[in-house]
Design an enzyme around this catalytic site. Sequence first.
Site, short mmCIF file in Angstrom:
data_model
loop_
_atom_site.label_atom_id
_atom_site.label_comp_id
_atom_site.label_asym_id
_atom_site.label_seq_id
_atom_site.Cartn_x
_atom_site.Cartn_y
_atom_site.Cartn_z
N LYS A 62 -15.40 61.31 -57.18
CA LYS A 62 -15.80 61.60 -55.80
C LYS A 62 -15.76 60.29 -55.03
CE LYS A 62 -17.34 65.25 -53.49
NZ LYS A 62 -17.17 66.68 -53.81
N ASP A 100 -14.18 67.01 -48.41
CA ASP A 100 -15.58 67.39 -48.62
C ASP A 100 -16.20 67.32 -47.23
OD1 ASP A 100 -17.60 67.87 -51.02
OD2 ASP A 100 -18.66 66.55 -49.64
#
Length: 453
Positions: free
Chosen positions: A128, A168
């Site tokens: 991430k 995201d």
Amino acid sequence: MSAKSYVNETLDLIKRVSSRQPIFLQCATEVLKSITPLLDLNKQYEEHAVLQRMVMPERTIIFRVVYIDDKGHAQTHFGYRVQFSSVLGPYKGGLRFHPSVNLDILKFLAFEQIFKNSLTGLHIGGGKGGANFDPKGKSDAEIMRFCQAFMSELSKHIGYSTDVPAGDIGVGAREIGYMFGAYKKITSKFDGTLTGKAINWGGSLVRKEATGYGAVYFANEILKDNKDSFEGKTCVVSGSGNVAIYTIEKLHQYGAKVVAISDSDGYVYDKDGIDLELLKDIKEVRRLRVSDYANEKKGAVYISKVNYEKGTNGVWSVPCDCAFPSATQNELSLEDAKNLHKNGCKLIAEGANMPCTLEAQKFILDSGIFYAPAKAANAGGVATSGLEMQQNANMTSWTFEEVDQKLHAIMKDIYTRTSETAKEFGFENNLVAGANIAGFKKVADAMIEQGYI
Ligand code: NDP
Ligand code: 2IT
């Protein structure tokens, strides 16, 4: 030592070396505590120091990002990529642009991603990244310059077989486009290093819809198993971004009515059901707020967060049969869970990552509300990113129906595996345990098979 001691010792290790990372600790606590029965049966995980290795990212990259704003001033931000685990495949996971972004949040998201990606059955590891940059209120030119500056460093660390970022919070098709353009310019490569691309240059149909559709497909399996369906159900969906919008779309297709949505300023109650075309226009085209939806939709009411009861998120005070938290971590507290239960809520499915606090999660599991935990319920987004990677590798594009069928099959398979694993370990209906054990086992076994690296 007992599995319980092994877990506690690993959590102590996290507290010692990552003392300022409460969100990562929260996520690790949930995962590790629920895999204790598996650790009890299999001593090799402790013998091979699997937990100590697993809670430490393989690599964390932190870098400076400087861009020039529209007034000609230099603006500086932190950029990150947490490359947590490459055991099952290239690091895979989104990029988040939000002022709250820090290493704690990204470690939690990357850790969660490892097990989520494992559940998809695809060969993708966990990662991430992002930046403490707020895209809200920025001009298109500022967004472009920021994305280019961010990619000028990130491009050194990613690649289609090493690390494949996607979107995201705060990163959608526009940002992926600017980042892909910058990546291509810097590296002279046109490949599948980013997912969530536009359809005309390598993106996959259904990727935009995938997380929301997937969450509803997953929740529908729970209802089907209990001889029920979404037909006629009243639902509340928090957030009003990518995940929320396509959760609403699929719920509408399944005959449910969504009566409330939110953003970080407040929520909207629309007793007649959300008008999805208006919402898409407001959020995807005009990039406005849910308060603007209430201004434009007759009968809809806007409640600002200044009116929320202390310790609660107002959107969860709206009575519903099914709730889909689809905004952000820890957006649903114990008080919120109690409110939902009191008002008759029967199902909570997590579109967002870790939206429920640990206390809320415990209450929900004890209350008998059907509970679809994030790493299973929202895996449809990354799974479809995996399908995008497959199409890119084969230089081909599948139709909407083909991708949607594959997504649906993956979500059904995740449901079957998580519910069967829960049963196998004596936690019938506890999909948190099922998802964590099934996701963990594959990664842990692969770590042993690949040796100490
Ligand atoms: P978007 O940026 O499209 O939308 C985010 C929504 O959540 C907005 O309505 C935003 O409101 C709200 N929100 C964000 N931060 C906060 C906050 N701190 N407090 C209250 N509301 C907030 O993001 P996505 O829809 O893509 O992501 C939503 C969630 O789903 C995240 O948890 C993400 O990690 C998760 N997720 C996303 C996937 C994807 O494919 N995109 C896949 C799997 C999970 P505002 O506009 O006011 O900020
Ligand atoms: O949390 C997630 O699973 C995502 N943001 C999607 C990641 C991806 O690589 O598609």
